[in-house]
Design an enzyme around this catalytic site. Structure first.
Site, mmCIF file in Angstrom:
data_model
loop_
_atom_site.group_PDB
_atom_site.id
_atom_site.type_symbol
_atom_site.label_atom_id
_atom_site.label_comp_id
_atom_site.label_asym_id
_atom_site.label_seq_id
_atom_site.Cartn_x
_atom_site.Cartn_y
_atom_site.Cartn_z
ATOM 1 N N ILE A 288 7.621 7.377 17.049
ATOM 2 C CA ILE A 288 7.293 8.104 15.816
ATOM 3 C C ILE A 288 6.003 8.926 15.970
ATOM 4 C CG2 ILE A 288 6.883 7.906 13.318
ATOM 5 C CD1 ILE A 288 9.638 6.876 14.052
ATOM 6 N N ASP B 248 4.582 0.847 12.095
ATOM 7 C CA ASP B 248 3.418 0.138 11.538
ATOM 8 C C ASP B 248 3.341 -1.326 11.980
ATOM 9 O OD1 ASP B 248 2.606 2.433 10.298
ATOM 10 O OD2 ASP B 248 3.325 1.889 8.307
ATOM 11 N N ARG C 173 -8.742 -0.488 4.432
ATOM 12 C CA ARG C 173 -7.849 0.498 3.812
ATOM 13 C C ARG C 173 -6.498 -0.108 3.476
ATOM 14 N NH1 ARG C 173 -7.199 5.933 6.919
ATOM 15 N NH2 ARG C 173 -5.832 6.109 5.133
ATOM 16 N N ARG D 4 0.617 14.826 13.183
ATOM 17 C CA ARG D 4 1.064 14.606 11.807
ATOM 18 C C ARG D 4 1.035 15.858 10.922
ATOM 19 N NH1 ARG D 4 -1.375 9.089 9.623
ATOM 20 N NH2 ARG D 4 0.494 9.075 8.360
ATOM 21 N N PRO D 5 1.832 16.849 11.247
ATOM 22 C CA PRO D 5 1.900 18.045 10.389
ATOM 23 C C PRO D 5 2.603 17.749 9.062
ATOM 24 C CG PRO D 5 3.541 18.173 12.146
ATOM 25 C CD PRO D 5 2.747 16.921 12.394
ATOM 26 N N VAL D 6 2.531 18.701 8.117
ATOM 27 C CA VAL D 6 3.217 18.532 6.828
ATOM 28 C C VAL D 6 4.212 19.673 6.597
ATOM 29 C CG1 VAL D 6 1.468 17.120 5.657
ATOM 30 C CG2 VAL D 6 1.248 19.607 5.644
ATOM 31 N N ASP D 7 4.704 20.240 7.696
ATOM 32 C CA ASP D 7 5.611 21.392 7.579
ATOM 33 C C ASP D 7 6.879 21.080 6.794
ATOM 34 O OD1 ASP D 7 5.950 19.769 10.014
ATOM 35 O OD2 ASP D 7 7.706 21.006 10.354
ATOM 36 N N GLN D 8 7.360 19.833 6.868
ATOM 37 C CA GLN D 8 8.594 19.492 6.147
ATOM 38 C C GLN D 8 8.360 19.446 4.636
ATOM 39 O OE1 GLN D 8 11.638 19.289 7.772
ATOM 40 N NE2 GLN D 8 10.292 20.018 9.409
ATOM 41 N N CYS E 206 -4.935 13.331 13.198
ATOM 42 C CA CYS E 206 -5.575 12.032 12.969
ATOM 43 C C CYS E 206 -5.415 11.179 14.207
ATOM 44 C CB CYS E 206 -5.053 11.357 11.716
ATOM 45 S SG CYS E 206 -3.558 10.429 11.927
ATOM 46 N N LYS F 32 0.823 -1.205 0.000
ATOM 47 C CA LYS F 32 0.000 0.000 0.000
ATOM 48 C C LYS F 32 0.863 1.264 0.000
ATOM 49 C CE LYS F 32 -1.729 1.574 4.061
ATOM 50 N NZ LYS F 32 -1.545 2.982 4.425
ATOM 51 N N ASN F 33 1.834 1.308 0.911
ATOM 52 C CA ASN F 33 2.591 2.552 1.076
ATOM 53 C C ASN F 33 3.618 2.797 -0.028
ATOM 54 O OD1 ASN F 33 1.048 3.193 3.236
ATOM 55 N ND2 ASN F 33 2.542 2.596 4.785
HETATM 56 C C1 EPZ Z 1 4.165 7.063 6.428
HETATM 57 O O1 EPZ Z 1 3.357 8.126 6.921
HETATM 58 C C2 EPZ Z 1 3.247 5.885 6.256
HETATM 59 N N1 EPZ Z 1 2.198 6.225 5.284
HETATM 60 C C3 EPZ Z 1 2.653 5.480 7.597
HETATM 61 O O2 EPZ Z 1 1.877 4.329 7.428
HETATM 62 C C4 EPZ Z 1 3.790 5.185 8.578
HETATM 63 O O3 EPZ Z 1 3.262 4.923 9.846
HETATM 64 C C5 EPZ Z 1 4.752 6.365 8.652
HETATM 65 O O4 EPZ Z 1 5.202 6.732 7.324
HETATM 66 C C6 EPZ Z 1 5.979 6.117 9.511
HETATM 67 O O5 EPZ Z 1 6.692 5.018 8.994
HETATM 68 C C7 EPZ Z 1 2.465 6.188 3.979
HETATM 69 O O6 EPZ Z 1 3.569 5.870 3.547
HETATM 70 C C8 EPZ Z 1 1.350 6.505 3.051
HETATM 71 P P1 EPZ Z 1 6.072 10.474 8.469
HETATM 72 P P2 EPZ Z 1 3.895 9.615 6.927
HETATM 73 O O7 EPZ Z 1 5.939 11.744 7.729
HETATM 74 O O8 EPZ Z 1 4.819 9.793 5.793
HETATM 75 C C9 EPZ Z 1 6.313 13.892 11.770
HETATM 76 C C10 EPZ Z 1 0.004 2.930 7.799
HETATM 77 O O9 EPZ Z 1 -0.571 2.440 8.810
HETATM 78 N N2 EPZ Z 1 6.251 14.866 10.671
HETATM 79 O O10 EPZ Z 1 7.239 9.602 8.193
HETATM 80 O O11 EPZ Z 1 2.746 10.521 7.051
HETATM 81 C C11 EPZ Z 1 5.035 13.081 11.919
HETATM 82 O O12 EPZ Z 1 4.054 13.768 12.637
HETATM 83 C C12 EPZ Z 1 0.489 4.358 7.821
HETATM 84 O O13 EPZ Z 1 0.157 2.313 6.746
HETATM 85 C C13 EPZ Z 1 6.368 16.225 10.931
HETATM 86 O O14 EPZ Z 1 6.505 16.646 12.080
HETATM 87 O O15 EPZ Z 1 4.734 9.631 8.254
HETATM 88 C C14 EPZ Z 1 5.542 11.830 12.613
HETATM 89 O O16 EPZ Z 1 5.659 12.071 13.988
HETATM 90 C C15 EPZ Z 1 0.068 5.133 8.997
HETATM 91 N N3 EPZ Z 1 6.343 17.111 9.879
HETATM 92 C C16 EPZ Z 1 6.942 11.650 12.023
HETATM 93 O O17 EPZ Z 1 7.284 12.922 11.474
HETATM 94 C C17 EPZ Z 1 6.203 16.699 8.594
HETATM 95 O O18 EPZ Z 1 6.171 17.539 7.690
HETATM 96 C C18 EPZ Z 1 7.050 10.618 10.917
HETATM 97 O O19 EPZ Z 1 5.972 10.778 10.009
HETATM 98 C C19 EPZ Z 1 6.079 15.322 8.334
HETATM 99 C C20 EPZ Z 1 6.118 14.419 9.385
#
Ligand code: EPZ
Length: 416
Positions: free
Chosen positions: A326, A304, A396, A121-125, A116, A22-23
């Protein structure tokens, strides 16, 4: 609403095939936005998130053609570079359209995902990286309005390791002018699979799989055929289920090298594991030994897989410490597992799990995808009947879950 009814207490035995990841599938589908030529994908899992992504791309004007186990996507033109709140709130991975849309169309309007169940889970990066490449991003009415005439390569040091953040920036950089270097990049196998697909489309990418990815932008990309990698989390979930129930299973079509940390922990719990190319066999002949895990970015132990290992720990011999680093709120399954008789104490981001000899079936509620997987494992172990509510989370991310578990001898059915 559908529920899952499990009558537990029977070891899993038999063989099933792992589906596509999926991912990996979700970002790779978004890569179709980068070219007007067709992108033909094979080994795509049949999942709700994949259909949702197809719907999102379709709304933008991308041609979506499904075939048996695959899909061809063609973005001849992009009419509407927008991802609405309605879709983004159901699937956060929708944010992955931001980088490719900006690179291809010079503009994008993507809803902010909001919080969520598992954390903020912000997207600032994602935003910071795109801005470094010359994009202007304004937040208005809950939407990111992004524009750029042509993105420029940049050196971007990410503040933390983010999987979709790395993927978004990599997709933006492939069409940018000049070279982009992503430092502190995510090393997840799904990032590597995306890089492989982009390379097949004509992108120039070095270092995917390491923490430094170098991308030389090209003017345009072409079509490609790509086979999505096997799902390492689905693989790990079935292995953990077999270990928890004292079973013996074979998984075919897997990518054993992508789940070293999980395999190592299963061995530590006492499982006998054999690997033969893409087949993994696991046998557990006694009650599992307690194993502690601490989640970390790849190649560390995957967040995960945390809920599934908590399920394993509930019936292990001894006490396991499970630490989540995480996401700040990814222990919702612990309270549900307590309803099944598990002995779990939460201390900040650590769960202290004292193994008990047996769990007992009960009604429980799924809160997110992997929490649900943990509850399924606990239900398979528990004596008597477990009914899991809100299983739409499972749909999902797990293809044909009841069918596959049924093939392994589990007594499991979907009830309305
Ligand atoms: C991916 O989510 C996966 N989803 C998640 O799988 C997985 O749990 C996660 O990576 C960690 O391995 C997909 O690949 C579609 P991150 P992602 O950005 O990319 C923080 C599942 O069950 N962060 O690596 O959204 C964030 O809040 C799902 O299949 C920021 O602060 O995760 C978290 O604490 C759920 N700012 C950490 O980083 C940002 O801009 C890692 O999140 C981005 C992230």
């Amino acid at each position: 609403m559908d529920k899952l009814r499990i009558t537990g207490g029977r070891p899993l035995e038999g063989e099933v095939r792992v589906s596509g990841a999926k991912n990996a599938a979700l970002p790779i589908m978004c890569a179709a936005l980068l070219t007007e030529r067709p992108l033909a994908l094979a080994n795509l899992p049949q999942l709700r998130d994949v259909s949702t992504m197809g719907k999102l791309l379709g709304q933008m004007g991308v041609g979506v053609e499904r075939r048996d186990g695959g899909m061809t996507l063609q973005a001849s033109e992009i009419r509407e570079p927008t991802a609405t709140y309605e879709l983004v709130k159901t699937m956060r991975a929708s944010v992955l359209v931001l980088g490719p849309l900006l690179a291809r169309c010079g503009q994008a309007k993507v809803s902010l995902p909001g919080g969520c169940a598992i954390g903020a889970r912000p997207v600032d990066q994602h935003v910071k990286g795109l801005e470094a490449m010359g994009a202007t991003i304004a937040i208005e009415h809950g939407y990111m309005h992004a524009t750029a005439s042509r993105l420029r390569g940049a050196r971007i040091v990410m503040d933390l390791v983010t999987v979709t953040g790395t993927e978004n920036l990599m997709m933006a950089a492939v069409l940018a002018e000049g070279e982009t270097v992503l430092e502190n990049a995510a090393r997840e196998p799904e990032v590597v699979d995306l890089a492989r697909c982009l390379t097949a489309m004509g992108a120039s990418i070095e270092g995917a799989g390491s923490d430094k990815i170098r991308i030389r932008g090209v003017r345009s990309l072409g079509g490609a055929e790509h086979r999505v990698m096997p799902d390492r989390i689905e693989t790990g979930t079935y292995l953990a289920a077999a270990a928890a129930t004292g079973g013996s299973i074979r998984l075919t079509g897997a990518a054993p090298e992508s789940l070293e940390a999980t395999l190592e922990k299963l061995r530590e719990a006492g499982a006998r594991i054999e690997i033969n190319q893409s087949t993994i066999s696991l046998e557990m002949s006694h009650r599992p030994d307690a194993v502690g895990v601490r989640t970390a970015p790849y190649p560390g132990f995957a967040t995960d897989m945390q809920a599934q290992f908590m399920a394993l720990a509930t019936v292990a011999r001894g006490t396991a410490l499970i630490t989540e680093t995480i996401f700040e709120n990814r222990f919702m399954h612990a309270l549900e597992m307590q309803r099944l008789g598990a002995d779990i104490k939460l201390e900040g981001n650590t769960a202290v799990v004292k193994g008990v000899e047996r769990l007992q079936g009960a009604k429980v509620m799924a809160t997110d995808l992997r929490a649900s997987a943990g509850l399924v494992i606990a239900g398979l172990v528990a004596e008597g009947e477990t009914v899991i509510d809100r299983i739409y989370h499972l749909d999902r991310g797990y293809e044909a879950l009841e069918k596959k578990l049924g093939a392994l001898g589990a007594r499991i059915e979907r009830v309305s």
